[in-house]
Design an enzyme around this catalytic site. Sequence first.
Site, PDB file in Angstrom:
ATOM      1  N   GLU A  43      37.258  35.277  42.542  1.00  0.00           N
ATOM      2  CA  GLU A  43      37.910  34.632  41.403  1.00  0.00           C
ATOM      3  C   GLU A  43      39.322  35.190  41.192  1.00  0.00           C
ATOM      4  O   GLU A  43      39.507  36.408  41.176  1.00  0.00           O
ATOM      5  CB  GLU A  43      37.065  34.870  40.140  1.00  0.00           C
ATOM      6  CG  GLU A  43      37.552  34.104  38.917  1.00  0.00           C
ATOM      7  CD  GLU A  43      36.735  34.419  37.663  1.00  0.00           C
ATOM      8  OE1 GLU A  43      36.003  35.431  37.662  1.00  0.00           O
ATOM      9  OE2 GLU A  43      36.831  33.650  36.679  1.00  0.00           O
ATOM     10  N   LYS A 116      36.292  25.788  35.890  1.00  0.00           N
ATOM     11  CA  LYS A 116      35.260  26.629  35.259  1.00  0.00           C
ATOM     12  C   LYS A 116      34.823  26.041  33.919  1.00  0.00           C
ATOM     13  O   LYS A 116      35.651  25.807  33.029  1.00  0.00           O
ATOM     14  CB  LYS A 116      35.842  28.041  35.060  1.00  0.00           C
ATOM     15  CG  LYS A 116      34.869  29.086  34.562  1.00  0.00           C
ATOM     16  CD  LYS A 116      35.569  30.463  34.608  1.00  0.00           C
ATOM     17  CE  LYS A 116      34.681  31.599  34.165  1.00  0.00           C
ATOM     18  NZ  LYS A 116      35.354  32.921  34.368  1.00  0.00           N
ATOM     19  N   CYS A 153      32.174  32.514  38.158  1.00  0.00           N
ATOM     20  CA  CYS A 153      31.870  33.698  37.335  1.00  0.00           C
ATOM     21  C   CYS A 153      30.924  33.431  36.151  1.00  0.00           C
ATOM     22  O   CYS A 153      29.737  33.274  36.386  1.00  0.00           O
ATOM     23  CB  CYS A 153      33.175  34.352  36.876  1.00  0.00           C
ATOM     24  SG  CYS A 153      32.957  36.120  36.477  1.00  0.00           S
TER      25      CYS A 153
END
Lengths: 293, 293
Positions: A43, A116, A153
């Site tokens: 990331e 995300k 994540c």
Amino acid sequence: MTILTAALIQQHCTADRLDNLTRSEGMIRRAAASGASLVILQELHTSTYFCQVESPSLFDLAESIPGPTSTALGALAAELNIVIVASLFERRAPGLYHNTAVVLEKDGTIAGKYRKMHIPDDPGFYEKFYFTPGDLGFTPIQTSVGSLGVLVCWDQWYPEAARLMALAGADLLIYPTAIGWDPEDRADEKERQCDAWFTVQRGHAVANGLPVLAVNRVGLEQAPRGDGAIQFWGGSFVAGPQGEILAQASKDKEEILMVTIDRSRSETVRRIWPFLRDRRIDEYGELVKRFRD
Amino acid sequence: MTILTAALIQQHCTADRLDNLTRSEGMIRRAAASGASLVILQELHTSTYFCQVESPSLFDLAESIPGPTSTALGALAAELNIVIVASLFERRAPGLYHNTAVVLEKDGTIAGKYRKMHIPDDPGFYEKFYFTPGDLGFTPIQTSVGSLGVLVCWDQWYPEAARLMALAGADLLIYPTAIGWDPEDRADEKERQCDAWFTVQRGHAVANGLPVLAVNRVGLEQAPRGDGAIQFWGGSFVAGPQGEILAQASKDKEEILMVTIDRSRSETVRRIWPFLRDRRIDEYGELVKRFRD
């Protein structure tokens, strides 16, 4: 072709974007030379994890997609004839930014993006300041190496995200990540956190009968003005469709984690454990509620 | 009172219902004497795991709720001033049977029932023949020791079930279970299966910030007419809200697994990992689809 050779690039980052990208490129080249047809970066690999503080000037780190990094990585993908999963701070418009994974196809084109969806905000991880929650949904990205369920994540703690990718036909679940310890925490708490991180993602592999590939950074990164630090715990890993560990990196070193995945095992495992067959979709409606009170 | 002492009763079963119940009762008494205020029995603890074959005559094993076993266990709960989670083959009507957990309150009354929602059907586990899928939903059972998210066996592979219980305010996730190995399987496959079982449930603990208590049987049970066998792998365990193992039983012995749970840790953990805050309920609608095709 059920066999896929993948590489996870676990690296440390500095404040120097070019230094970070140069080291990424070197490792990508070595991974490709070792036979990887899919290479996954961690990331926000072009910078330190800047979300340790909230600072408007840090939006300068963002770039458009397509933009300099996606173009450079696309050229590299084309040169090496591989698929690359990158993770960038996306500048979509002034005042509108995302934490975005971008997938580069073997011909250098952009196969797709994932913004995300779940955005954390905790001491040292002030992401809600920087990243607008994604609006592209939980949609796998179609590539020449399969349908990639790319998530990022914080998404990794959400079974819903993994399931939606599986239901949309993802062949792999992929998590570029930046997670680490507060150096002030006790050793037993650190151990629990890291183990929870492995466990919940291995759980997604089990529940969905899919391989999981998670790539985390390493290194100690100090926040500005002595305002804390994060010791990124590395530990990048690949689990098979029963959650079994196929490969795992160290907690503190830069490395290229190579893995061979037999994609046909997902169907084999789903035949002995046909979880998708028995989902009680007639009773899942309240999953869209915040709380059932 | 945030501290709860619980006991998991891991036992083997024979074809003799009275023998099974007598041993259960003995272990429940010992658990209560050791301070347990919540005692959990394994799935279908009054009999062998009869679903290894499909036989209409085996419906004779079913009983109503309330019925003989729930009444006897209710009396025991009242005598010992504890809450008991039992798991019975419920006869609801002629031709209508469920795999049902029943919770007995400290006063001997029935606090609530949960009818297994996800029903497996695999070689050696022919449950779809015996059990009508539950129609009571994913609803925690309110007791004097907390809100119990009781689920049963196959449910343990479904993140949706755990999440719905958590969203409904469950304090604990509880899984009476009957799972084991095909003795013909290779050692590495056995290891993967057992580890997947631990992992996916520990994953529910992590994803929901809740303790998980899973109770499995032990022993080798032969199917009739030499038609295979199951080696039940025991391994009953309790995980805390970060998925950390708090207690774990052997894979082959009858035992009372005692554990002390600090229920206040769930709120502590949910404060550092506020997953419920960030769920993308606006994007979860397709979880009610069979497949997103």
